[in-house]
Each structure stands twice: as structure tokens, then as C-alpha cells.
Design a protein around this motif. Structure first.
Motif, PDB file in Angstrom:
ATOM      1  N   SER A  25       0.947  -0.908  -0.085  1.00  0.00           N
ATOM      2  CA  SER A  25       0.055  -0.037   0.021  1.00  0.00           C
ATOM      3  C   SER A  25       0.956   1.057   0.004  1.00  0.00           C
ATOM      4  O   SER A  25       1.882   1.327   0.739  1.00  0.00           O
ATOM      5  N   CYS A  30      -8.812   2.289   2.475  1.00  0.00           N
ATOM      6  CA  CYS A  30      -9.350   0.934   2.605  1.00  0.00           C
ATOM      7  C   CYS A  30      -8.857   0.021   1.336  1.00  0.00           C
ATOM      8  O   CYS A  30      -8.750   0.797   0.462  1.00  0.00           O
ATOM      9  N   VAL A  31      -8.656  -1.262   1.556  1.00  0.00           N
ATOM     10  CA  VAL A  31      -8.322  -1.866   0.422  1.00  0.00           C
ATOM     11  C   VAL A  31      -9.298  -2.620  -0.471  1.00  0.00           C
ATOM     12  O   VAL A  31     -10.353  -3.013   0.279  1.00  0.00           O
ATOM     13  N   GLU A  32      -9.439  -2.274  -1.668  1.00  0.00           N
ATOM     14  CA  GLU A  32     -10.293  -2.652  -2.447  1.00  0.00           C
ATOM     15  C   GLU A  32      -9.756  -3.783  -3.475  1.00  0.00           C
ATOM     16  O   GLU A  32      -8.925  -3.608  -4.159  1.00  0.00           O
ATOM     17  N   ARG A  33     -10.738  -4.799  -3.736  1.00  0.00           N
ATOM     18  CA  ARG A  33     -10.387  -5.922  -4.930  1.00  0.00           C
ATOM     19  C   ARG A  33     -11.401  -5.972  -5.952  1.00  0.00           C
ATOM     20  O   ARG A  33     -12.634  -6.178  -5.365  1.00  0.00           O
ATOM     21  N   THR A  34     -10.906  -5.705  -6.930  1.00  0.00           N
ATOM     22  CA  THR A  34     -11.928  -5.800  -8.000  1.00  0.00           C
ATOM     23  C   THR A  34     -11.272  -6.880  -9.070  1.00  0.00           C
ATOM     24  O   THR A  34     -10.290  -7.093  -9.470  1.00  0.00           O
ATOM     25  N   SER A  35     -12.553  -7.465  -9.530  1.00  0.00           N
ATOM     26  CA  SER A  35     -12.001  -8.895 -10.550  1.00  0.00           C
ATOM     27  C   SER A  35     -12.219  -8.157 -11.916  1.00  0.00           C
ATOM     28  O   SER A  35     -12.794  -7.199 -12.400  1.00  0.00           O
ATOM     29  N   VAL A  43      -5.863  -5.152  -7.014  1.00  0.00           N
ATOM     30  CA  VAL A  43      -5.852  -4.548  -5.543  1.00  0.00           C
ATOM     31  C   VAL A  43      -5.512  -3.114  -5.642  1.00  0.00           C
ATOM     32  O   VAL A  43      -4.665  -2.513  -6.028  1.00  0.00           O
ATOM     33  N   SER A  44      -6.504  -2.352  -4.967  1.00  0.00           N
ATOM     34  CA  SER A  44      -6.138  -0.847  -4.715  1.00  0.00           C
ATOM     35  C   SER A  44      -6.440  -0.355  -3.483  1.00  0.00           C
ATOM     36  O   SER A  44      -7.121  -1.058  -2.597  1.00  0.00           O
ATOM     37  N   VAL A  45      -5.799   0.564  -3.068  1.00  0.00           N
ATOM     38  CA  VAL A  45      -6.005   1.399  -1.806  1.00  0.00           C
ATOM     39  C   VAL A  45      -6.640   2.709  -2.004  1.00  0.00           C
ATOM     40  O   VAL A  45      -6.143   3.481  -3.037  1.00  0.00           O
ATOM     41  N   VAL A  46      -8.042   3.031  -1.487  1.00  0.00           N
ATOM     42  CA  VAL A  46      -8.614   4.280  -1.627  1.00  0.00           C
ATOM     43  C   VAL A  46      -8.899   4.867  -0.532  1.00  0.00           C
ATOM     44  O   VAL A  46      -9.025   4.260   0.612  1.00  0.00           O
ATOM     45  N   ASP A  48     -10.566   6.993   2.453  1.00  0.00           N
ATOM     46  CA  ASP A  48     -11.945   6.912   3.022  1.00  0.00           C
ATOM     47  C   ASP A  48     -12.508   8.248   3.179  1.00  0.00           C
ATOM     48  O   ASP A  48     -13.685   8.422   3.548  1.00  0.00           O
TER      49      ASP A  48
END
Length: 185
Positions: A25, A30-35, A43-46, A48
């Protein structure tokens, strides 16, 4: 800098970086996982929250008077324009910055009282040790809301006085001529 996963399990997205076969990171959030259609998830971090809005030179701020003395009034900046701030910034309105005319005759206690809500303009930026310097030396700037000793919302009766509607006592203030865009509808 927190290690999130192996680079073989996912692809690094925004707010992350790859080093030595792992995804780390680069932001607090917050960690986000998108397929993805390619197979590996991203995996990305946005963050909050929105980035902190800071007062800037020339902007009109709404503040609350905390304390006064013979040389200045200390305030807490609550709004920039109509946007509420997430954290409170401290400001100072010096005696010479209260009015545009007759600066030598200004008395701080005849302009502000603790608890007053004031429209002011930022004239100098603060830092971690000092406050923002503010001015009310325009007709549109000054006290917009004040409470009397009886606890009533005071009514402006001139550019330098407000009156309690219950007791009819008059108190000196540097009253703002409120512009239509600052009135709530």
C-alpha cells in the motif's frame, strides 16, 4: 507501506506498488479488490475521506469568537464559504484589522464578544505554531450572529450595534452587512 498480498495473486492498482514480488500500500485507506476479465483481481487502496480543505488567502470564512483581549480576538474557523471543516483551525483578528476606517479608535470588546459568529477574510496563512490572520475590514464582514446576556439571538440595528429583542439592551458589535448568498433559505 503495508504488504497486501503476493504479486502472483493480484495486479497492483491505484494506491499500491509492487516490490520484491509483493503488492504494498502507498496510501492510508481501505483495500479494494476488483475482478478483471484478464483473470487476476486488481488490488487498490482508496482513501476513506475527502482531502482536508484548508483556508487560503482571500477566502471568506465563518468563525466563532473564543476569547478577546485589548489587542486581538481569537477565533475558531468553522466554515470556508459554505463548506464545513472537518477540523477546527485557529485564527486571530487583530485590532487594526477589524475596521477599514478609524483603525486607531477601534476597541476589540466593542466589536466582538466570545461566542459571536463572525464572517472574516483570510489575509495570512498560519502554520503549526501560529494562527491564520483574519480581517473584518469590509462592510460585508463582521458579526452575523450574537447572543445577549438573556440568551436571545440579537438583532442588528446599525453597523456598530445589536439589540436584544427581549430586554432591548444594546451592545456594540462590528456588524456585517450580510450578503444574500450567505442567508439560508
Amino acid at each position: 507501506g503495508e504488504r497486501l498480498c503476493s504479486a502472483e495473486e493480484a495486479t497492483a492498482g491505484s494506491g499500491t506498488y509492487t516490490r520484491h514480488g509483493f503488492i504494498f500500500s502507498s496510501l492510508a485507506g481501505c483495500v479494494e479488490r476488483t475482478s478483471e476479465e484478464s483473470g487476476l483481481p486488481v488490488v487498490s487502496v482508496v482513501r476513506d475521506s475527502d482531502p482536508q480543505l484548508l483556508p487560503d488567502v482571500g477566502v471568506v470564512v465563518t468563525c466563532k469568537v473564543c476569547s478577546i483581549n485589548s489587542r486581538f480576538a481569537k477565533v475558531h474557523i468553522l466554515y470556508i464559504g459554505s463548506t464545513p471543516l472537518k477540523s477546527i483551525f485557529r485564527g486571530t483578528i487583530r485590532k487594526e484589522d477589524i475596521r477599514a476606517t478609524e483603525k486607531d479608535k477601534v476597541e476589540v470588546y466593542k466589536s466582538f464578544r466570545p461566542g459571536d459568529i463572525v464572517l472574516a477574510k483570510v489575509i495570512s496563512l498560519g502554520d503549526s505554531q501560529s494562527n491564520y490572520l483574519l480581517t473584518t475590514a469590509e462592510n460585508e464582514l463582521g458579526v452575523v450572529a450574537a447572543r445577549s446576556d438573556a440568551g436571545m439571538q440579537m438583532v442588528p440595528i446599525s453597523w456598530c450595534e445589536m439589540q436584544c429583542p427581549r430586554t432591548h439592551t444594546k451592545e456594540f458589535r462590528k456588524v456585517a452587512r450580510v450578503q444574500p448568498e450567505f442567508l439560508q433559505t
